[in-house]
Design a protein around this motif. Structure first.
Motif, PDB file in Angstrom:
ATOM      1  N   ALA A 181      50.505  41.750  32.552  1.00  0.00           N
ATOM      2  CA  ALA A 181      50.737  43.170  32.271  1.00  0.00           C
ATOM      3  C   ALA A 181      49.432  43.962  32.353  1.00  0.00           C
ATOM      4  O   ALA A 181      49.382  45.047  32.948  1.00  0.00           O
ATOM      5  CB  ALA A 181      51.372  43.333  30.888  1.00  0.00           C
ATOM      6  N   HIS A 182      48.368  43.419  31.779  1.00  0.00           N
ATOM      7  CA  HIS A 182      47.068  44.102  31.840  1.00  0.00           C
ATOM      8  C   HIS A 182      46.533  44.147  33.270  1.00  0.00           C
ATOM      9  O   HIS A 182      45.943  45.149  33.690  1.00  0.00           O
ATOM     10  CB  HIS A 182      46.063  43.406  30.917  1.00  0.00           C
ATOM     11  CG  HIS A 182      46.318  43.610  29.467  1.00  0.00           C
ATOM     12  ND1 HIS A 182      46.470  44.865  28.892  1.00  0.00           N
ATOM     13  CD2 HIS A 182      46.436  42.709  28.442  1.00  0.00           C
ATOM     14  CE1 HIS A 182      46.672  44.735  27.587  1.00  0.00           C
ATOM     15  NE2 HIS A 182      46.660  43.447  27.295  1.00  0.00           N
ATOM     16  N   CYS A 183      46.728  43.072  34.018  1.00  0.00           N
ATOM     17  CA  CYS A 183      46.274  43.057  35.412  1.00  0.00           C
ATOM     18  C   CYS A 183      46.999  44.124  36.222  1.00  0.00           C
ATOM     19  O   CYS A 183      46.375  44.837  37.031  1.00  0.00           O
ATOM     20  CB  CYS A 183      46.519  41.685  36.038  1.00  0.00           C
ATOM     21  SG  CYS A 183      45.378  40.389  35.495  1.00  0.00           S
ATOM     22  N   ARG A 202      45.124  47.347  38.006  1.00  0.00           N
ATOM     23  CA  ARG A 202      45.206  47.664  39.431  1.00  0.00           C
ATOM     24  C   ARG A 202      45.682  49.091  39.664  1.00  0.00           C
ATOM     25  O   ARG A 202      45.169  49.802  40.540  1.00  0.00           O
ATOM     26  CB  ARG A 202      46.133  46.662  40.143  1.00  0.00           C
ATOM     27  CG  ARG A 202      45.504  45.303  40.393  1.00  0.00           C
ATOM     28  CD  ARG A 202      46.336  44.473  41.351  1.00  0.00           C
ATOM     29  NE  ARG A 202      47.628  44.119  40.773  1.00  0.00           N
ATOM     30  CZ  ARG A 202      47.866  42.987  40.103  1.00  0.00           C
ATOM     31  NH1 ARG A 202      46.901  42.109  39.940  1.00  0.00           N
ATOM     32  NH2 ARG A 202      49.061  42.733  39.611  1.00  0.00           N
ATOM     33  N   GLU A 203      46.670  49.525  38.880  1.00  0.00           N
ATOM     34  CA  GLU A 203      47.178  50.900  39.016  1.00  0.00           C
ATOM     35  C   GLU A 203      46.086  51.928  38.725  1.00  0.00           C
ATOM     36  O   GLU A 203      45.973  52.950  39.414  1.00  0.00           O
ATOM     37  CB  GLU A 203      48.359  51.115  38.059  1.00  0.00           C
ATOM     38  CG  GLU A 203      49.603  50.328  38.428  1.00  0.00           C
ATOM     39  CD  GLU A 203      50.652  50.362  37.319  1.00  0.00           C
ATOM     40  OE1 GLU A 203      50.333  50.873  36.220  1.00  0.00           O
ATOM     41  OE2 GLU A 203      51.772  49.856  37.549  1.00  0.00           O
ATOM     42  N   GLN A 204      45.281  51.652  37.708  1.00  0.00           N
ATOM     43  CA  GLN A 204      44.231  52.594  37.330  1.00  0.00           C
ATOM     44  C   GLN A 204      43.050  52.538  38.298  1.00  0.00           C
ATOM     45  O   GLN A 204      42.440  53.566  38.605  1.00  0.00           O
ATOM     46  CB  GLN A 204      43.767  52.316  35.898  1.00  0.00           C
ATOM     47  CG  GLN A 204      44.841  52.540  34.845  1.00  0.00           C
ATOM     48  CD  GLN A 204      45.343  53.963  34.819  1.00  0.00           C
ATOM     49  OE1 GLN A 204      44.576  54.917  34.892  1.00  0.00           O
ATOM     50  NE2 GLN A 204      46.658  54.112  34.733  1.00  0.00           N
ATOM     51  N   PHE A 205      42.712  51.348  38.784  1.00  0.00           N
ATOM     52  CA  PHE A 205      41.622  51.239  39.758  1.00  0.00           C
ATOM     53  C   PHE A 205      41.939  52.025  41.030  1.00  0.00           C
ATOM     54  O   PHE A 205      41.033  52.510  41.708  1.00  0.00           O
ATOM     55  CB  PHE A 205      41.345  49.774  40.117  1.00  0.00           C
ATOM     56  CG  PHE A 205      40.382  49.083  39.197  1.00  0.00           C
ATOM     57  CD1 PHE A 205      39.133  49.639  38.918  1.00  0.00           C
ATOM     58  CD2 PHE A 205      40.710  47.865  38.610  1.00  0.00           C
ATOM     59  CE1 PHE A 205      38.240  49.010  38.075  1.00  0.00           C
ATOM     60  CE2 PHE A 205      39.817  47.218  37.773  1.00  0.00           C
ATOM     61  CZ  PHE A 205      38.581  47.793  37.501  1.00  0.00           C
ATOM     62  N   ASP A 262      40.064  44.036  42.168  1.00  0.00           N
ATOM     63  CA  ASP A 262      41.461  43.751  42.503  1.00  0.00           C
ATOM     64  C   ASP A 262      41.663  42.279  42.861  1.00  0.00           C
ATOM     65  O   ASP A 262      42.660  41.656  42.466  1.00  0.00           O
ATOM     66  CB  ASP A 262      41.910  44.636  43.669  1.00  0.00           C
ATOM     67  CG  ASP A 262      42.248  46.054  43.239  1.00  0.00           C
ATOM     68  OD1 ASP A 262      42.443  46.266  42.021  1.00  0.00           O
ATOM     69  OD2 ASP A 262      42.327  46.939  44.106  1.00  0.00           O
ATOM     70  N   ALA A 263      40.725  41.718  43.619  1.00  0.00           N
ATOM     71  CA  ALA A 263      40.822  40.302  43.986  1.00  0.00           C
ATOM     72  C   ALA A 263      40.753  39.416  42.737  1.00  0.00           C
ATOM     73  O   ALA A 263      41.508  38.434  42.612  1.00  0.00           O
ATOM     74  CB  ALA A 263      39.705  39.931  44.952  1.00  0.00           C
ATOM     75  N   LEU A 305      43.471  36.133  38.587  1.00  0.00           N
ATOM     76  CA  LEU A 305      43.707  35.936  37.160  1.00  0.00           C
ATOM     77  C   LEU A 305      45.199  35.965  36.845  1.00  0.00           C
ATOM     78  O   LEU A 305      45.693  35.165  36.042  1.00  0.00           O
ATOM     79  CB  LEU A 305      42.970  37.009  36.368  1.00  0.00           C
ATOM     80  CG  LEU A 305      42.988  36.908  34.843  1.00  0.00           C
ATOM     81  CD1 LEU A 305      42.382  35.589  34.395  1.00  0.00           C
ATOM     82  CD2 LEU A 305      42.214  38.079  34.232  1.00  0.00           C
ATOM     83  N   ALA A 306      45.919  36.899  37.474  1.00  0.00           N
ATOM     84  CA  ALA A 306      47.362  36.977  37.244  1.00  0.00           C
ATOM     85  C   ALA A 306      48.068  35.717  37.747  1.00  0.00           C
ATOM     86  O   ALA A 306      49.030  35.240  37.134  1.00  0.00           O
ATOM     87  CB  ALA A 306      47.935  38.214  37.934  1.00  0.00           C
ATOM     88  N   ASP A 307      47.597  35.165  38.864  1.00  0.00           N
ATOM     89  CA  ASP A 307      48.195  33.942  39.416  1.00  0.00           C
ATOM     90  C   ASP A 307      47.884  32.719  38.555  1.00  0.00           C
ATOM     91  O   ASP A 307      48.713  31.809  38.445  1.00  0.00           O
ATOM     92  CB  ASP A 307      47.677  33.696  40.838  1.00  0.00           C
ATOM     93  CG  ASP A 307      48.243  34.676  41.849  1.00  0.00           C
ATOM     94  OD1 ASP A 307      49.280  35.310  41.542  1.00  0.00           O
ATOM     95  OD2 ASP A 307      47.637  34.833  42.931  1.00  0.00           O
TER      96      ASP A 307
END
Length: 204
Positions: free
Chosen positions: A65-67, A71-74, A89-90, A95-97
């Motif tokens: 959720a934080h990732c 990404r949306e904010q970046f 982003d990478a 991290l999400a994976d």
């Protein structure tokens, strides 16, 4: 990029992820009513740090959720802010994976202008802001550090680089001697407070 943002990034890169998350959250709250790109950049950095903290806490749902939020904010973060959004982003995708990669490979750095800045690379006023975050994270007496930061802000606003400002910068930069520097800072702050009390007493 303003001083509190640089301070939060440097504290994060020094490994104090929770302290950085909280400092960046404070920075976001200070800007939450402003409709500007820097607010989005602050929110992205805060979410990035929060994702790493969630990974430390073994909470994969929160990590993802934080990732996603980061990404949306970046995507709204201006190029002139200096943050390496591509690298961020990478790192967020990785991290999400695999949230456990924080334990296995360490937390990904936050890169600004090509450098993963740390507290030792900061000058005033960012080093001053970093010092109070680091002091709180390490359990030093918060009131005296906060008073020191206020004195340092006053010094810098007057174009001065006084003893208290110098000690706070040293505290941020020199992790090996922070206890000694904190003692000297405490002495300077108390001395200044006594002088102010004596002056105030003249008018009572």
């Amino acid at each position: 990029m303003d001083a509190p943002l640089r301070a939060g990034i440097a504290v994060y890169n020094a490994g104090h992820h929770r302290a950085a998350r909280d400092a960046l959250a404070d920075g976001w709250l200070a800007r939450c009513r402003d409709d500007d790109a820097e607010r989005h950049c602050t929110a992205a950095l805060r979410a990035f740090a929060a994702a790493v903290v969630a990974a430390h806490d073994h909470d994969p749902l929160a990590v993802r959720a934080h990732c996603r939020h980061a990404r949306e904010q970046f995507a709204c973060c201006p190029e002139d802010a200096g943050v390496d959004v591509g690298a961020a982003d990478a790192a967020l995708d990785a991290l999400a994976d695999d949230p456990d990669r924080v334990t296995d490979a360490g937390a990904p750095p936050l890169v600004v202008s090509g450098t993963a800045i740390t507290p030792s690379a900061l000058g005033p006023p960012a080093a001053v802001e970093a010092a109070v975050v680091l002091a709180d994270a390490a359990g030093y007496q918060a009131d005296e550090f906060k008073a020191g930061v206020e004195y340092a802000r006053e010094e810098l606003a007057d174009g001065d680089y006084g003893a208290i400002t110098g000690l706070l910068c040293d505290f941020a930069a020199d992790a090996d001697h922070r206890a000694m520097i904190a003692t000297r800072l405490r002495q300077h702050v108390r001395r200044k407070q006594r002088r102010e009390a004596d002056v105030a007493g003249l008018f009572d």
